[in-house]
Design an enzyme around this catalytic site. Structure first.
Site, PDB file in Angstrom:
ATOM      1  N   TYR A 142       0.814  -1.213   0.000  1.00 19.79           N
ATOM      2  CA  TYR A 142       0.000   0.000   0.000  1.00 19.79           C
ATOM      3  C   TYR A 142       0.849   1.265   0.000  1.00 19.79           C
ATOM      4  O   TYR A 142       0.368   2.346  -0.311  1.00 19.79           O
ATOM      5  CB  TYR A 142      -0.943   0.023   1.211  1.00 19.79           C
ATOM      6  CG  TYR A 142      -2.015  -1.051   1.195  1.00 19.79           C
ATOM      7  CD1 TYR A 142      -2.018  -2.043   0.230  1.00 19.79           C
ATOM      8  CD2 TYR A 142      -3.022  -1.067   2.135  1.00 19.79           C
ATOM      9  CE1 TYR A 142      -2.980  -3.019   0.216  1.00 19.79           C
ATOM     10  CE2 TYR A 142      -4.000  -2.051   2.129  1.00 19.79           C
ATOM     11  CZ  TYR A 142      -3.973  -3.021   1.167  1.00 19.79           C
ATOM     12  OH  TYR A 142      -4.934  -3.992   1.153  1.00 19.79           O
ATOM     13  N   LYS A 195       3.736 -15.523   2.605  1.00 17.00           N
ATOM     14  CA  LYS A 195       3.711 -16.265   1.338  1.00 17.00           C
ATOM     15  C   LYS A 195       5.169 -16.561   1.012  1.00 17.00           C
ATOM     16  O   LYS A 195       5.700 -16.166  -0.046  1.00 17.00           O
ATOM     17  CB  LYS A 195       3.009 -15.394   0.275  1.00 17.00           C
ATOM     18  CG  LYS A 195       2.685 -16.120  -0.997  1.00 17.00           C
ATOM     19  CD  LYS A 195       1.532 -17.103  -0.891  1.00 17.00           C
ATOM     20  CE  LYS A 195       1.328 -17.814  -2.196  1.00 17.00           C
ATOM     21  NZ  LYS A 195       0.538 -19.052  -2.093  1.00 17.00           N
ATOM     22  N   ASP A 227      -2.785 -18.272   1.652  1.00 14.74           N
ATOM     23  CA  ASP A 227      -3.906 -18.989   1.026  1.00 14.74           C
ATOM     24  C   ASP A 227      -4.420 -20.079   1.958  1.00 14.74           C
ATOM     25  O   ASP A 227      -5.636 -20.251   2.149  1.00 14.74           O
ATOM     26  CB  ASP A 227      -3.516 -19.555  -0.355  1.00 14.74           C
ATOM     27  CG  ASP A 227      -2.103 -20.128  -0.399  1.00 14.74           C
ATOM     28  OD1 ASP A 227      -1.345 -19.949   0.577  1.00 14.74           O
ATOM     29  OD2 ASP A 227      -1.752 -20.764  -1.408  1.00 14.74           O
ATOM     30  N   ASP A 251      -5.343  -7.070   5.770  1.00 21.90           N
ATOM     31  CA  ASP A 251      -6.542  -6.363   5.318  1.00 21.90           C
ATOM     32  C   ASP A 251      -7.596  -7.392   4.897  1.00 21.90           C
ATOM     33  O   ASP A 251      -8.768  -7.341   5.290  1.00 21.90           O
ATOM     34  CB  ASP A 251      -6.149  -5.466   4.134  1.00 21.90           C
ATOM     35  CG  ASP A 251      -7.224  -4.455   3.787  1.00 21.90           C
ATOM     36  OD1 ASP A 251      -8.249  -4.417   4.487  1.00 21.90           O
ATOM     37  OD2 ASP A 251      -7.043  -3.712   2.803  1.00 21.90           O
ATOM     38  N   ASP A 255     -11.221  -9.016   7.110  1.00 20.20           N
ATOM     39  CA  ASP A 255     -12.597  -8.971   6.593  1.00 20.20           C
ATOM     40  C   ASP A 255     -13.218 -10.370   6.623  1.00 20.20           C
ATOM     41  O   ASP A 255     -14.409 -10.539   6.904  1.00 20.20           O
ATOM     42  CB  ASP A 255     -12.636  -8.423   5.161  1.00 20.20           C
ATOM     43  CG  ASP A 255     -12.867  -6.921   5.136  1.00 20.20           C
ATOM     44  OD1 ASP A 255     -12.446  -6.263   6.109  1.00 20.20           O
ATOM     45  OD2 ASP A 255     -13.454  -6.415   4.164  1.00 20.20           O
TER      46      ASP A 255
END
Ligand code: NAD
Length: 364
Positions: A142, A195, A227, A251, A255
């Site tokens: 970001y 990852k 994942d 992020d 959610d």
């Protein structure tokens, strides 16, 4: 009497509706626990663009730096969607987080017993969920430079866009250190999500976690690829205690965690730095689809205010008091529309944003 300076940044969409209710709760709790709050209001996001042509004006940053705690609503909405990424309301949020150095984002996701049926997952899976996601907030994709779009190619199909994922050892260390502290205050289990099978930043991340783990032998450390973490959060969510991860992964996973507890409308967050200063905000966005209709769930904002009392003002009893009033309100069966959706109880009538906050205040 103790006094604190609080900055309220309502923002856009449902932001002003939910922060107004959190403000009322703060005024009541201050009266009950006998402390004084000097509340100021400021502009951020689309509201600040409309007034100052800047999603995070200097004045907002200056007052924020002087405040003991900052409570933000949400930013963004269709009105500003046409602006370039760099000028949009969301940029204001990124800027206040990074300029004030709020690098550690705490996102607790705990299932309320009375909301066991509010999650789309079966209640046997979610009933013991009590997770803390610690997300890195001021680095990663970001913020990474260079970023942009290259349109110099002759053929349109050769145009490309790019972002940079970069993490320094220092950025990882300071967050992961806090994650070990948090794990020790909870169930001594820390899951680091990365990852590392694909990304160099993740290989460094994993190295740092393993190094710091040696200083905290009482904490059981595990590593999951992001994942797999997404899959395990749905398959066995109650198996997690503290999750620590980078900005983008955090992020998305937080959610996902919102749906474990029933609705994004009840999830608070705190963004902290090394001193006790913090930015507190609901996990949800500005929800343009329900803005201005008194339908927003104010509990995420109210619980964010409780986190502010605990982490920045060291008023643990007052924070506990608000959280107990929220639990009591939910136990009484009162529901806003977002919590009713999955509840399967079509006889229940949802109540509005103001009425739900009123019920919390009555229970204080
Ligand atoms: P959103 O969180 O605003 O809404 C997602 C869904 O959840 C919507 O159906 C909405 O009605 C519902 N919802 C959210 N909060 C709720 C609440 N308190 N009570 C009841 N229902 C609630 O996410 P989105 O739709 O992806 O984004 C809308 C805007 O918000 C966009 O402009 C986005 O950039 C912005 N956004 C801001 C933040 C922030 O300010 N921190 C975070 C996410 C999105």
């Amino acid at each position: 009497m103790k006094e604190f300076n609080i900055l309220l940044l309502p923002g856009d969409g449902i932001g002003p509706e939910v922060t107004a209710q959190a403000e009322l709760v703060l005024q009541h709790i201050a009266e009950i626990h006998k402390f004084n709050l000097r509340l100021k209001h400021g502009l951020i996001g689309g509201a600040a663009i409309d007034e100052h042509n800047d999603p995070c004006p200097q004045e907002t940053l200056a007052v924020a730096e002087e405040s003991d705690g900052i409570l933000l609503g949400a930013v963004g909405g269709p009105k500003w969607d046409g602006l370039p990424l760099n000028e949009r309301p969301e940029k204001g949020l990124l800027r206040i987080r990074s300029e004030l150095g709020f690098f550690a984002n705490y996102r607790p996701a705990k299932v309320y017993a009375s909301l066991a049926n509010a999650s789309p997952l079966r209640s046997e899976l979610t009933k013991d969920v009590d997770i803390l996601i610690l997300r890195e907030l001021t680095g990663g994709l970001y913020f990474g430079e260079p970023r942009g779009r290259d349109t110099s190619a002759d053929a349109v199909e050769d145009t490309f866009a790019y972002n940079t994922l970069r993490y320094s050892r220092k950025e990882i260390e300071r967050l992961v250190t806090l994650a070990f502290t948090a794990a020790k205050q909870r169930d001594n289990r820390l899951c680091s999500v990365d990852k590392a099978n694909v990304l160099e930043t993740s290989v460094l991340w994993r190295e740092v976690v393993n190094e710091l783990a040696k200083d905290h032998p009482e904490v059981t450390v595990s590593h999951l690829y992001v994942d797999n973490a997404a899959m395990q959060l749905v398959r066995a969510p109650a198996s997690f205690d503290v999750i620590v991860t980078e900005n983008l992964f955090g992020d998305i996973l937080s959610d996902l965690a919102a749906q474990l507890v029933g609705s994004i409308g009840i999830l608070p967050s705190a963004s902290l730095r090394k001193d006790s200063k913090g930015l507190y905000e609901p996990v949800h966005g500005s929800a343009p689809d329900i803005a201005g209709k008194n339908q927003a769930n104010p509990l995420a904002a109210i619980l964010s205010a409780a986190m502010m009392l605990r982490y920045s003002l060291q008023l643990d009893e007052a924070a506990d008091h608000i959280e107990a009033a929220v639990t009591k309100t939910l136990d009484s069966g009162i529901r806003s529309a977002d919590l009713l959706d999955q509840d399967g109880d079509s006889n229940k009538q949802p109540i509005g944003c103001k009425e739900l906050a009123e019920a919390v205040i009555n229970n204080l």
